[in-house]
Design an enzyme around this catalytic site. Structure first.
Site, PDB file in Angstrom:
ATOM      1  N   ASN A  62      -9.463   1.318   9.851  1.00  0.00           N
ATOM      2  CA  ASN A  62      -8.475   0.676  10.399  1.00  0.00           C
ATOM      3  C   ASN A  62      -8.363   1.475  12.453  1.00  0.00           C
ATOM      4  OD1 ASN A  62      -6.456   0.501  12.911  1.00  0.00           O
ATOM      5  ND2 ASN A  62      -4.469   1.236  11.434  1.00  0.00           N
ATOM      6  N   THR A  63      -8.728   2.615  12.798  1.00  0.00           N
ATOM      7  CA  THR A  63      -8.820   3.459  13.624  1.00  0.00           C
ATOM      8  C   THR A  63     -10.080   2.907  14.250  1.00  0.00           C
ATOM      9  OG1 THR A  63      -7.503   5.465  12.861  1.00  0.00           O
ATOM     10  CG2 THR A  63      -9.140   6.175  14.461  1.00  0.00           C
TER      11      THR A  63
ATOM     12  N   LYS B 185       1.271  -1.444   0.359  1.00  0.00           N
ATOM     13  CA  LYS B 185      -0.011   0.007  -0.114  1.00  0.00           C
ATOM     14  C   LYS B 185       1.190   1.232  -0.539  1.00  0.00           C
ATOM     15  CE  LYS B 185      -3.236   2.561   2.833  1.00  0.00           C
ATOM     16  NZ  LYS B 185      -4.106   2.548   3.749  1.00  0.00           N
TER      17      LYS B 185
ATOM     18  N   GLY C 210     -11.109   7.039   6.937  1.00  0.00           N
ATOM     19  CA  GLY C 210     -12.268   8.381   7.678  1.00  0.00           C
ATOM     20  C   GLY C 210     -13.433   7.822   7.871  1.00  0.00           C
TER      21      GLY C 210
END
Lengths: 257, 257, 257, 257
Positions: free
Chosen positions: A207-208, A98, A186
């Protein structure tokens, strides 16, 4: 019925939810999150991979059957991204990469130009390249042209959990790109992942929102379900939006009969 | 871990997705939609129940173990709603009733005042009353006071598929009501059902969006997954929204090491 | 061309911006705000009117030619609102009255039922009644029926500056009401006032957003301009929204000619 | 107080509304629109300028004191844009140029890379270059670096009237750019122009929404007012948004006194 598989670089995947390894309070939870989310691809920042001690190595939490998606976070130029990618492959992390090239330290927005350069070089070297990008149709087409296996437009700046703020631009990518469009960055809630899939995105990377949830394992499953729901809705065909009401039940005549 | 059950009028439900019977091209698909959606409660307009012929009777498509939620669509006053409810019970349709009192034929908006009146009468008669309402905190509190088993605020006018257009008002109801808040009407996509659940709604009722989907069976399952995803996210705790980016991967120092 | 005047209770107004007197750091600025906003109607809480000392009396800052719109804030029932209205008229504050009946102390949402009751009583007594309400078509029609001179649906809870969060419901009121629809509460920015007017609202009432602005005089004029812009756009007819791009300049053939 | 002027390439402007000449039913209305909008800069597609006959020449409708902003619509590459710009200057149209390089014929999205190239060349040749762009912070910074006098991010694809769909990305440009940020394309209503200005945009360019309005003259003035309102609000400081209500009038104790 033929299975609905996601094909990235020739690899067929059942899962359309890619996950990450950053920001977990305790990395030991990662195997359970992989399990609950049923994700098949996990991104890991090369910087976090410790090749000398096994102690705190993130890699020990990632099952062997996961597709590793090392990312080039920390790279500020195409050249740096290319070096990180090669290191990853040399270290046995496979040939998926990535691309993240970020020079802006406040909004962490990708540099689309450098990203195209790195993608071109690495695709030629046989990598399966997934470039993280600001949503821009011309750039997406260029990335496809130089060999990207997918494009990864941001929904909002990394880690903001703000959702699909670039929806109109992403819809254009979905409409025009031939390679998979994976919304990355986002997405803060399952409903937003679901919405991205309803629009026709091929996958999302989260992820977050999982790592910082109250219960990452439960949230991993929630995202799995939301992604599947959105995909199914997209395939089934979402009904039309109307301005005036349309009765679902008959409204007249009951008592007058 | 204790199971997360929805309690309506003393009945415990696993599913937080209520469905409807209106607008299907072919009612014969209903059993499969019930199965794919795993819904346990289904609303049916009394008007559509034919007590004399079994030919076109919607009831024959509803399995015995579903909770029937007859609705009073067609009623323009509390009195008419009360009569329909009593007919439903007398006809053996159980004691659950969804109050719909609608005098406006263009937007099909409920009449909150008449709805309160009907709710009070029917709750006293032992019905489990689920009133469909315009979202209004004062009305919701009054409905609870007079015996509603839940409140069913609209997300948007019936059948419009416009989504959660009254979100701010519904959030207030979720915050202040003691009885379950079930978002009814307007939900057009799984992502919108998911969002309602993330906000803390206790359940959603979806009819048009499933019945008019390209594939209602697939869409039923999509809504099931979306509702579960939203509920899990709500219980797990959704992460915070930030304005500036927050890196999920480390951004500095990789190549300088 | 005939002038575009707003008629409330038989009084014709040039300005479609109503303002308030609450929350100013220094009430002495009020005359300048009236001037910059060119508002002709100003609301004042009866509670703030001191009939015994002239010292801190808000009234001394309001020019004689303004239409006073005393409001019943503090009232929790129709009866209390009626008493306050009568006191206002007895004290020489004219016969306009804004009904606010609020029992909820957290969201300050109006009680539509009590508001209808108070409106009916006061309209019969010759007041020009402007009821503050939760947007609900049935309630708006009832208010018109019992004599309201206009209806004042909230855009968002008072003082939140959150904007037109109930847009879909307000649009229905605009579409169906015969009396003026004045959006009251929640408008935090000129663009939101402008949007309300574009939708076809007849006027807006703005207090907090002006009173708490960095420069209330400048903000008063900004709202005046925004309201005029929105009104003009509504009258002129706003162009259609398209999905695909439509060139404003010719795109082909220039250099090939 | 110092006047609030917009400085583009050393020229000071009172008006922050740039307008266009495309899509009017009858170009003869243009002088009146210029007058009502009080715009000082007008863009015109070079293709529409007929240098041989005066008959249908758009130029005859543009007053001498307007700043002409010829645009390069029709250009598909930097090279074509450069040629058009030089032609414009040679034809006496001044040294302002709006770069439009568009190869996508469906969404009419700008090619940011080619735009940077053209900007660099033309800035060196002394043009005041205003590049139309997809909102992308890295590109905006690069454009500033190579000599752009302002950056013109799109709010939505040209002519769609869809509004500020790229708001989050534009806010980042506003936050980080040193040169003026002029929102161009997509603005369909005065409220949207107002919102762009409240966010801190330095100006907006509006063409379709004025040209295709029911009454372009009235709409021109509406946009002028909306832009002024948004600018004033920005300068004055917009108040904060709250979740819970905050009374503008006192809520307690009135009748108990």
């Amino acid at each position: 019925m033929a299975k609905d598989l996601l094909n990235i670089g020739g690899v067929e995947l059942n899962s359309r939810l890619l996950i990450g390894t950053g920001k977990f309070n305790d990395d030991a939870i990662i195997p359970d999150v992989i399990n609950s989310s049923q994700s098949q691809v996990i991104t890991v920042a090369m910087r976090r991979v410790d090749f000398e001690t096994s102690q705190e190595n993130i890699m020990k939490y990632i099952p062997k059957d996961m597709i590793l998606l090392p990312n080039t976070s920390g790279a500020r130029t195409a050249e740096e991204a290319v070096r990180i990618a090669r290191l990853a492959r040399a270290a046995g992390m496979g040939n998926w990469i990535k691309i993240e090239v970020i020079s802006d330290q406040k909004y962490l927005l990708p540099d689309n130009y450098e990203t195209i350069k790195a993608t071109e070089i690495l695709a030629k070297e046989g990598f399966i390249v997934l470039p993280y990008m600001s949503p821009d149709l011309m750039v997406a087409k260029k990335l496809e042209e130089v060999g990207a296996a997918a494009v990864m437009p941001l929904g909002a700046p990394i880690g903001t959990n703000r959702g699909l703020k670039t929806k109109e631009l992403i819809e254009i990518l979905i409409d025009e790109c031939e390679k998979p469009v994976i919304v990355d960055a986002g997405i803060g809630k399952p409903s937003q992942a679901c919405e991205a899939m309803e629009l026709g995105a091929d996958a999302v990377l989260v992820n977050t929102a999982i790592a910082t949830a109250g219960d990452p394992i439960v949230m991993g499953e929630a995202f799995k379900n939301a992604v599947e729901a959105g995909r199914a809705a997209y395939l089934s065909g979402v009904g039309g939006v109307t301005k005036r009401a349309v009765a679902s039940s008959p409204l007249t005549g009951f008592l007058s009969n």
